[in-house]
Write a protein that holds these residues in place. Structure first.
Motif, PDB file in Angstrom:
ATOM      1  N   ILE A 150      -7.855  -1.817  -3.469  1.00 21.25           N
ATOM      2  CA  ILE A 150      -7.453  -0.776  -4.415  1.00 21.25           C
ATOM      3  C   ILE A 150      -6.798  -1.404  -5.633  1.00 21.25           C
ATOM      4  O   ILE A 150      -7.115  -1.081  -6.778  1.00 21.25           O
ATOM      5  CB  ILE A 150      -6.462   0.206  -3.761  1.00 21.25           C
ATOM      6  CG1 ILE A 150      -7.061   0.833  -2.503  1.00 21.25           C
ATOM      7  CG2 ILE A 150      -6.027   1.273  -4.762  1.00 21.25           C
ATOM      8  CD1 ILE A 150      -6.043   1.533  -1.627  1.00 21.25           C
ATOM      9  N   ALA A 151      -5.854  -2.318  -5.388  1.00 17.22           N
ATOM     10  CA  ALA A 151      -5.104  -2.955  -6.471  1.00 17.22           C
ATOM     11  C   ALA A 151      -4.532  -4.266  -5.955  1.00 17.22           C
ATOM     12  O   ALA A 151      -4.364  -4.460  -4.744  1.00 17.22           O
ATOM     13  CB  ALA A 151      -3.985  -2.040  -6.953  1.00 17.22           C
ATOM     14  N   SER A 152      -4.239  -5.163  -6.864  1.00 17.98           N
ATOM     15  CA  SER A 152      -3.574  -6.414  -6.474  1.00 17.98           C
ATOM     16  C   SER A 152      -2.098  -6.139  -6.227  1.00 17.98           C
ATOM     17  O   SER A 152      -1.549  -5.130  -6.690  1.00 17.98           O
ATOM     18  CB  SER A 152      -3.727  -7.455  -7.588  1.00 17.98           C
ATOM     19  OG  SER A 152      -3.033  -7.028  -8.749  1.00 17.98           O
ATOM     20  N   LEU A 153      -1.437  -7.022  -5.517  1.00 17.06           N
ATOM     21  CA  LEU A 153      -0.007  -6.855  -5.255  1.00 17.06           C
ATOM     22  C   LEU A 153       0.786  -6.800  -6.554  1.00 17.06           C
ATOM     23  O   LEU A 153       1.761  -6.055  -6.680  1.00 17.06           O
ATOM     24  CB  LEU A 153       0.520  -7.994  -4.377  1.00 17.06           C
ATOM     25  CG  LEU A 153      -0.038  -8.117  -2.954  1.00 17.06           C
ATOM     26  CD1 LEU A 153       0.697  -9.226  -2.203  1.00 17.06           C
ATOM     27  CD2 LEU A 153       0.065  -6.807  -2.191  1.00 17.06           C
ATOM     28  N   SER A 154       0.369  -7.580  -7.542  1.00 19.44           N
ATOM     29  CA  SER A 154       1.107  -7.658  -8.804  1.00 19.44           C
ATOM     30  C   SER A 154       1.076  -6.359  -9.601  1.00 19.44           C
ATOM     31  O   SER A 154       1.880  -6.173 -10.519  1.00 19.44           O
ATOM     32  CB  SER A 154       0.559  -8.798  -9.663  1.00 19.44           C
ATOM     33  OG  SER A 154      -0.795  -8.558  -9.994  1.00 19.44           O
ATOM     34  N   GLU A 155       0.160  -5.448  -9.264  1.00 17.46           N
ATOM     35  CA  GLU A 155       0.100  -4.171  -9.968  1.00 17.46           C
ATOM     36  C   GLU A 155       1.175  -3.195  -9.516  1.00 17.46           C
ATOM     37  O   GLU A 155       1.421  -2.183 -10.187  1.00 17.46           O
ATOM     38  CB  GLU A 155      -1.281  -3.544  -9.803  1.00 17.46           C
ATOM     39  CG  GLU A 155      -2.391  -4.301 -10.514  1.00 17.46           C
ATOM     40  CD  GLU A 155      -3.746  -3.663 -10.315  1.00 17.46           C
ATOM     41  OE1 GLU A 155      -3.976  -2.583 -10.899  1.00 17.46           O
ATOM     42  OE2 GLU A 155      -4.576  -4.232  -9.571  1.00 17.46           O
ATOM     43  N   ALA A 156       1.813  -3.469  -8.386  1.00 16.45           N
ATOM     44  CA  ALA A 156       2.860  -2.582  -7.871  1.00 16.45           C
ATOM     45  C   ALA A 156       4.180  -2.864  -8.573  1.00 16.45           C
ATOM     46  O   ALA A 156       4.685  -3.989  -8.538  1.00 16.45           O
ATOM     47  CB  ALA A 156       3.015  -2.763  -6.366  1.00 16.45           C
ATOM     48  N   ASP A 157       4.737  -1.836  -9.189  1.00 11.42           N
ATOM     49  CA  ASP A 157       6.066  -1.981  -9.798  1.00 11.42           C
ATOM     50  C   ASP A 157       7.138  -2.054  -8.721  1.00 11.42           C
ATOM     51  O   ASP A 157       8.101  -2.804  -8.836  1.00 11.42           O
ATOM     52  CB  ASP A 157       6.336  -0.803 -10.735  1.00 11.42           C
ATOM     53  CG  ASP A 157       5.385  -0.783 -11.916  1.00 11.42           C
ATOM     54  OD1 ASP A 157       5.554  -1.617 -12.812  1.00 11.42           O
ATOM     55  OD2 ASP A 157       4.456   0.054 -11.928  1.00 11.42           O
ATOM     56  N   ILE A 158       6.964  -1.247  -7.674  1.00  7.93           N
ATOM     57  CA  ILE A 158       7.912  -1.223  -6.554  1.00  7.93           C
ATOM     58  C   ILE A 158       7.138  -1.096  -5.254  1.00  7.93           C
ATOM     59  O   ILE A 158       6.175  -0.326  -5.167  1.00  7.93           O
ATOM     60  CB  ILE A 158       8.898  -0.045  -6.677  1.00  7.93           C
ATOM     61  CG1 ILE A 158       9.699  -0.133  -7.979  1.00  7.93           C
ATOM     62  CG2 ILE A 158       9.849  -0.006  -5.475  1.00  7.93           C
ATOM     63  CD1 ILE A 158      10.585   1.082  -8.226  1.00  7.93           C
ATOM     64  N   LEU A 159       7.534  -1.839  -4.246  1.00  7.75           N
ATOM     65  CA  LEU A 159       7.009  -1.674  -2.893  1.00  7.75           C
ATOM     66  C   LEU A 159       8.175  -1.325  -1.981  1.00  7.75           C
ATOM     67  O   LEU A 159       9.168  -2.056  -1.943  1.00  7.75           O
ATOM     68  CB  LEU A 159       6.297  -2.927  -2.398  1.00  7.75           C
ATOM     69  CG  LEU A 159       5.550  -2.742  -1.069  1.00  7.75           C
ATOM     70  CD1 LEU A 159       4.242  -3.529  -1.065  1.00  7.75           C
ATOM     71  CD2 LEU A 159       6.396  -3.138   0.136  1.00  7.75           C
ATOM     72  N   VAL A 160       8.065  -0.209  -1.282  1.00  5.37           N
ATOM     73  CA  VAL A 160       9.118   0.228  -0.360  1.00  5.37           C
ATOM     74  C   VAL A 160       8.618   0.031   1.062  1.00  5.37           C
ATOM     75  O   VAL A 160       7.610   0.611   1.465  1.00  5.37           O
ATOM     76  CB  VAL A 160       9.486   1.708  -0.578  1.00  5.37           C
ATOM     77  CG1 VAL A 160      10.670   2.084   0.315  1.00  5.37           C
ATOM     78  CG2 VAL A 160       9.813   1.976  -2.037  1.00  5.37           C
ATOM     79  N   SER A 161       9.316  -0.812   1.828  1.00 10.32           N
ATOM     80  CA  SER A 161       8.943  -1.058   3.220  1.00 10.32           C
ATOM     81  C   SER A 161      10.171  -0.881   4.102  1.00 10.32           C
ATOM     82  O   SER A 161      11.213  -0.398   3.637  1.00 10.32           O
ATOM     83  CB  SER A 161       8.344  -2.462   3.385  1.00 10.32           C
ATOM     84  OG  SER A 161       7.712  -2.586   4.653  1.00 10.32           O
ATOM     85  N   ASP A 162      10.055  -1.265   5.374  1.00 12.33           N
ATOM     86  CA  ASP A 162      11.151  -1.050   6.315  1.00 12.33           C
ATOM     87  C   ASP A 162      11.743  -2.371   6.781  1.00 12.33           C
ATOM     88  O   ASP A 162      11.206  -3.444   6.492  1.00 12.33           O
ATOM     89  CB  ASP A 162      10.667  -0.226   7.511  1.00 12.33           C
ATOM     90  CG  ASP A 162       9.549  -0.915   8.276  1.00 12.33           C
ATOM     91  OD1 ASP A 162       9.849  -1.696   9.184  1.00 12.33           O
ATOM     92  OD2 ASP A 162       8.371  -0.676   7.953  1.00 12.33           O
ATOM     93  N   SER A 163      12.828  -2.278   7.525  1.00 13.23           N
ATOM     94  CA  SER A 163      13.597  -3.463   7.898  1.00 13.23           C
ATOM     95  C   SER A 163      12.884  -4.374   8.886  1.00 13.23           C
ATOM     96  O   SER A 163      13.314  -5.515   9.097  1.00 13.23           O
ATOM     97  CB  SER A 163      14.951  -3.044   8.484  1.00 13.23           C
ATOM     98  OG  SER A 163      14.778  -2.171   9.588  1.00 13.23           O
TER      99      SER A 163
END
Length: 258
Positions: free
Chosen positions: A224-237
């Motif tokens: 879909i998109a490269s990682l660098s296209e994400a302004d923010i990535l929200v994940s868990d601990s």
């Protein structure tokens, strides 16, 4: 209904929908939470279902490929706690009065429940499930559900969806993904969904990807998109240190929801 009859009925539901939730089975069969959990224990003990937090899914075959696409019911009972934490943290990024895009997915669906209380939003989505969260009328909210062909994950995709999205401008897009790696970026097992999601990415001023730790290292057939296209990535601990290091070097900002 005797226990064996109820268990057979539950098994049929799992096979039909790909997964079931304990709370839904309690309502459907009029028995206690403990009774349903015992039924699921019995089915899991015979290798007929796989127990997950809050329910059960079909037994997953080993070596699932890059085009394996679980249905919404299956995914909705996986990593529920993590998805709730991610959804709460991601919702804090939305300002009242924004135009918000929500792609299909169980994490974006969880996020939609939090956004329902944010005033003045215009919500654009290709997810039937997400649109349903906003079904209650509101004088200060607009919901746009694009048309298209429905996928197993309840996404509307294809030329109709893409054409509609390309006429829109979004302040922020929350993109649900199947997997993410440094090489492949953010991926999906459905090529038509990838095309629709890329149109959403192109329409957005800012891209936020809410993705739990199990998405790291998973690769779908289409990027879909490269990682660098994400302004923010929200994940868990539970996201491992090696993944955090890799993601920090590529996404704009990594946010860990506790």
């Amino acid at each position: 209904m005797l226990a064996p009859q109820r268990q057979q009925a539950i098994l049929q539901l799992v096979r039909q929908y790909g997964g079931v939730r304990v709370i839904e089975l309690v309502r459907a069969f009029g028995v206690s939470d403990i009774t349903i959990r015992r039924d699921l224990d019995s089915l899991a003990g015979r290798g007929l279902v796989a127990k997950v937090r809050g329910g059960a899914t079909l037994v997953r075959s080993t070596g699932a490929g890059s085009t394996d696409e679980p249905g919404f019911a299956v995914k909705s009972v996986r990593q529920e706690r993590e998805k709730r934490a991610i959804a709460r943290r991601a919702a804090a990024l939305v300002q009242p009065g924004s135009t918000v895009g929500l792609s299909a997915g169980t994490t974006t669906w969880a996020l939609a429940h939090h956004l329902a209380a944010v005033p003045g939003l215009t919500v654009v989505t290709n997810s039937v499930r997400v649109a349903d969260v906003f079904r209650r009328p509101s004088d200060d909210r607009t919901v746009v559900l694009v048309g298209g062909v429905r996928t197993p994950s309840d996404a509307l995709v294809g030329p109709v969806a893409v054409a509609a999205i390309r006429r829109l401008n979004l302040d922020v897009l929350f993109l649900g993904v199947h997997g993410m790696t440094v090489r492949a970026g953010f991926t999906t097992p459905n090529m038509m969904e990838a095309e629709t999601d890329r149109a959403l990415v192109e329409a957005a001023e800012r891209l936020v990807v809410p993705a739990d730790h199990t998405k790291w290292g998973t690769v779908g057939i289409s990027t879909i998109a490269s990682l660098s296209e994400a302004d923010i990535l929200v994940s868990d601990s539970a996201l491992p240190p090696s993944a955090r290091e890799a993601l920090t070097g590529h996404v704009g900002r990594l946010v860990i929801a506790s």
